[in-house]
Design a protein around this motif. Sequence first.
Motif, PDB file in Angstrom:
ATOM      1  N   ALA A 150       0.751  -0.933  -0.416  1.00  0.00           N
ATOM      2  CA  ALA A 150      -0.005  -0.622  -0.066  1.00  0.00           C
ATOM      3  C   ALA A 150       0.658   1.209  -0.388  1.00  0.00           C
ATOM      4  N   THR A 151       0.349   2.457  -0.626  1.00  0.00           N
ATOM      5  CA  THR A 151       1.399   3.506  -0.847  1.00  0.00           C
ATOM      6  C   THR A 151       0.400   5.009  -0.701  1.00  0.00           C
ATOM      7  N   GLN A 152      -0.686   4.332  -0.380  1.00  0.00           N
ATOM      8  CA  GLN A 152      -1.748   5.343   0.465  1.00  0.00           C
ATOM      9  C   GLN A 152      -2.752   5.372   1.126  1.00  0.00           C
ATOM     10  N   ILE A 153      -2.268   6.181   2.540  1.00  0.00           N
ATOM     11  CA  ILE A 153      -4.087   5.333   3.835  1.00  0.00           C
ATOM     12  C   ILE A 153      -4.643   7.404   3.529  1.00  0.00           C
ATOM     13  N   ASN A 154      -5.936   6.959   3.261  1.00  0.00           N
ATOM     14  CA  ASN A 154      -6.493   8.256   2.596  1.00  0.00           C
ATOM     15  C   ASN A 154      -7.345   8.854   3.444  1.00  0.00           C
ATOM     16  N   GLY A 155      -7.884   8.041   4.684  1.00  0.00           N
ATOM     17  CA  GLY A 155      -8.503   7.826   5.993  1.00  0.00           C
ATOM     18  C   GLY A 155      -8.630   7.261   6.345  1.00  0.00           C
ATOM     19  N   ILE A 156      -9.369   7.626   7.789  1.00  0.00           N
ATOM     20  CA  ILE A 156     -10.161   6.685   9.052  1.00  0.00           C
ATOM     21  C   ILE A 156     -10.798   6.995   9.980  1.00  0.00           C
ATOM     22  N   SER A 157     -12.192   6.436   9.398  1.00  0.00           N
ATOM     23  CA  SER A 157     -12.991   7.543  11.079  1.00  0.00           C
ATOM     24  C   SER A 157     -13.653   5.686  11.998  1.00  0.00           C
ATOM     25  N   PHE A 158     -13.898   6.555  12.930  1.00  0.00           N
ATOM     26  CA  PHE A 158     -13.353   5.383  13.874  1.00  0.00           C
ATOM     27  C   PHE A 158     -16.019   5.823  14.629  1.00  0.00           C
ATOM     28  N   VAL A 159     -16.068   4.931  14.645  1.00  0.00           N
ATOM     29  CA  VAL A 159     -18.018   4.218  15.181  1.00  0.00           C
ATOM     30  C   VAL A 159     -17.662   2.788  16.639  1.00  0.00           C
ATOM     31  N   ALA A 160     -18.805   2.859  17.191  1.00  0.00           N
ATOM     32  CA  ALA A 160     -18.972   1.836  17.657  1.00  0.00           C
ATOM     33  C   ALA A 160     -19.939   0.765  16.821  1.00  0.00           C
ATOM     34  N   THR A 161     -19.618  -0.076  17.743  1.00  0.00           N
ATOM     35  CA  THR A 161     -20.451  -1.494  16.809  1.00  0.00           C
ATOM     36  C   THR A 161     -21.213  -1.462  17.303  1.00  0.00           C
ATOM     37  N   ASP A 162     -22.167  -1.747  16.272  1.00  0.00           N
ATOM     38  CA  ASP A 162     -23.458  -2.364  15.918  1.00  0.00           C
ATOM     39  C   ASP A 162     -24.329  -1.806  16.878  1.00  0.00           C
ATOM     40  N   GLU A 163     -23.875  -3.207  17.489  1.00  0.00           N
ATOM     41  CA  GLU A 163     -24.682  -3.559  18.977  1.00  0.00           C
ATOM     42  C   GLU A 163     -25.099  -2.664  19.819  1.00  0.00           C
ATOM     43  N   ALA A 164     -23.641  -1.955  20.509  1.00  0.00           N
ATOM     44  CA  ALA A 164     -23.101  -1.048  20.640  1.00  0.00           C
ATOM     45  C   ALA A 164     -24.355   0.360  20.331  1.00  0.00           C
ATOM     46  N   ILE A 165     -25.028   0.230  19.106  1.00  0.00           N
ATOM     47  CA  ILE A 165     -25.571   1.825  18.773  1.00  0.00           C
ATOM     48  C   ILE A 165     -26.565   1.132  18.937  1.00  0.00           C
ATOM     49  N   ALA A 166     -27.221   0.096  18.860  1.00  0.00           N
ATOM     50  CA  ALA A 166     -29.020  -0.491  19.272  1.00  0.00           C
ATOM     51  C   ALA A 166     -28.888  -0.006  20.124  1.00  0.00           C
ATOM     52  N   THR A 167     -28.128  -0.721  21.053  1.00  0.00           N
ATOM     53  CA  THR A 167     -28.306   0.038  22.587  1.00  0.00           C
ATOM     54  C   THR A 167     -27.981   1.104  23.138  1.00  0.00           C
ATOM     55  N   ALA A 168     -27.813   2.063  22.738  1.00  0.00           N
ATOM     56  CA  ALA A 168     -27.826   3.090  22.564  1.00  0.00           C
ATOM     57  C   ALA A 168     -29.225   4.188  22.391  1.00  0.00           C
ATOM     58  N   VAL A 198     -52.227  10.322  26.301  1.00  0.00           N
ATOM     59  CA  VAL A 198     -51.361  10.839  25.893  1.00  0.00           C
ATOM     60  C   VAL A 198     -52.358  10.743  23.907  1.00  0.00           C
ATOM     61  N   VAL A 199     -52.166  11.655  23.485  1.00  0.00           N
ATOM     62  CA  VAL A 199     -53.069  11.310  22.359  1.00  0.00           C
ATOM     63  C   VAL A 199     -52.249  10.447  21.234  1.00  0.00           C
ATOM     64  N   SER A 200     -51.342  11.874  21.495  1.00  0.00           N
ATOM     65  CA  SER A 200     -49.947  11.016  19.854  1.00  0.00           C
ATOM     66  C   SER A 200     -49.478  11.083  20.477  1.00  0.00           C
ATOM     67  N   ILE A 201     -48.594   9.945  19.394  1.00  0.00           N
ATOM     68  CA  ILE A 201     -47.195   9.646  20.011  1.00  0.00           C
ATOM     69  C   ILE A 201     -45.677   9.842  18.976  1.00  0.00           C
ATOM     70  N   GLN A 202     -45.011  10.550  18.298  1.00  0.00           N
ATOM     71  CA  GLN A 202     -44.618  10.622  17.301  1.00  0.00           C
ATOM     72  C   GLN A 202     -42.508  10.837  17.521  1.00  0.00           C
ATOM     73  N   VAL A 203     -42.236   9.378  16.974  1.00  0.00           N
ATOM     74  CA  VAL A 203     -40.271   9.396  17.038  1.00  0.00           C
ATOM     75  C   VAL A 203     -39.970   9.556  15.867  1.00  0.00           C
ATOM     76  N   ASN A 204     -39.599  11.010  16.136  1.00  0.00           N
ATOM     77  CA  ASN A 204     -38.949  11.623  15.148  1.00  0.00           C
ATOM     78  C   ASN A 204     -37.632  11.465  14.636  1.00  0.00           C
ATOM     79  N   GLY A 205     -36.665  10.805  15.276  1.00  0.00           N
ATOM     80  CA  GLY A 205     -35.317  10.280  15.143  1.00  0.00           C
ATOM     81  C   GLY A 205     -34.756   9.363  16.199  1.00  0.00           C
ATOM     82  N   ALA A 206     -34.428   8.406  16.160  1.00  0.00           N
ATOM     83  CA  ALA A 206     -33.124   7.989  17.098  1.00  0.00           C
ATOM     84  C   ALA A 206     -31.847   7.198  16.159  1.00  0.00           C
ATOM     85  N   SER A 207     -31.081   8.443  15.974  1.00  0.00           N
ATOM     86  CA  SER A 207     -30.193   7.893  14.968  1.00  0.00           C
ATOM     87  C   SER A 207     -28.634   8.223  15.531  1.00  0.00           C
ATOM     88  N   ALA A 208     -27.787   8.022  15.038  1.00  0.00           N
ATOM     89  CA  ALA A 208     -25.899   7.993  15.029  1.00  0.00           C
ATOM     90  C   ALA A 208     -25.354   8.624  14.150  1.00  0.00           C
TER      91      ALA A 208
END
Length: 249
Positions: A150-168, A198-208
């Motif tokens: 390899a002659t290039q390392i173009n970038g790196i990013s960090f993320v949690a595991t899928d299981e940890a994200i689902a629990t969070a 409670v007349v109505s419930i709206q989940v607007n988002g639960a995202s990472a």
Amino acid sequence: MYRAALSGSQFRIGKFWQTLPFALLICVTFMQPGLAQEKEKLWRTLTVSGRGMESIPTTLSLVNLGVEIQGKTAQEVQEEAARRSAAVVALLKSRNVEKLQTTGIRLNPVYSYTNNVQRITGYAASNTVSFRIATDKAGTLLDDAVKAGATQINGISFVATDEAIATAQKQALKEATQDAQAQAEAVFSSLGLKSKEVVSIQVNGASAPPPSPVLMRTEALKVSNADVSTPVIGGEQQVEASVTLQISY
């Protein structure tokens, strides 16, 4: 006989029209309370939005690296790029990296300009791949990938595991709901009102949010001669959720 039957029919029809307004009145009388209750339920409501946020450690690294070769002929650079890329991919597979995929294959002419005249002086070929690996293993793997070709390392990013994200996400939703309820209770308490249901419930988002890339670019010579492995340190990832409640009072 005919007149008698006709008279009887007229009498019954006349009675029907006389009793019809009374029947409609009874129907409207029974229907109005139900409609009034529904309207009151819609009019006397409070709408609140709550937010929840969880911070979780990023234990995985998303890496993008590749091979770039320059030479005089297109065939020469393409063959060399393919050879080195195959060696890098073989290394990555042997380390059991996740989500390995090709992200780019390029072959372009290299130009030079003399007296405003453009001419081809060679060719450049590049093959790039991306993959995911545990952050504590990323530094050593990057060094070994460079040694493999390899002659290039173009970038790196960090993320949690899928299981940890689902629990969070579940925890953030719970916090958002509790936040909305707390807001509603504060409003009702200050106004001397009591909540009903409670007349109505709206989940607007639960995202990472997608991980932000950390741009890196290194050369094979510098990394291969290093005495220690390249340090790679992850951070934290935010998982957010928003819930809107409509509560009658």
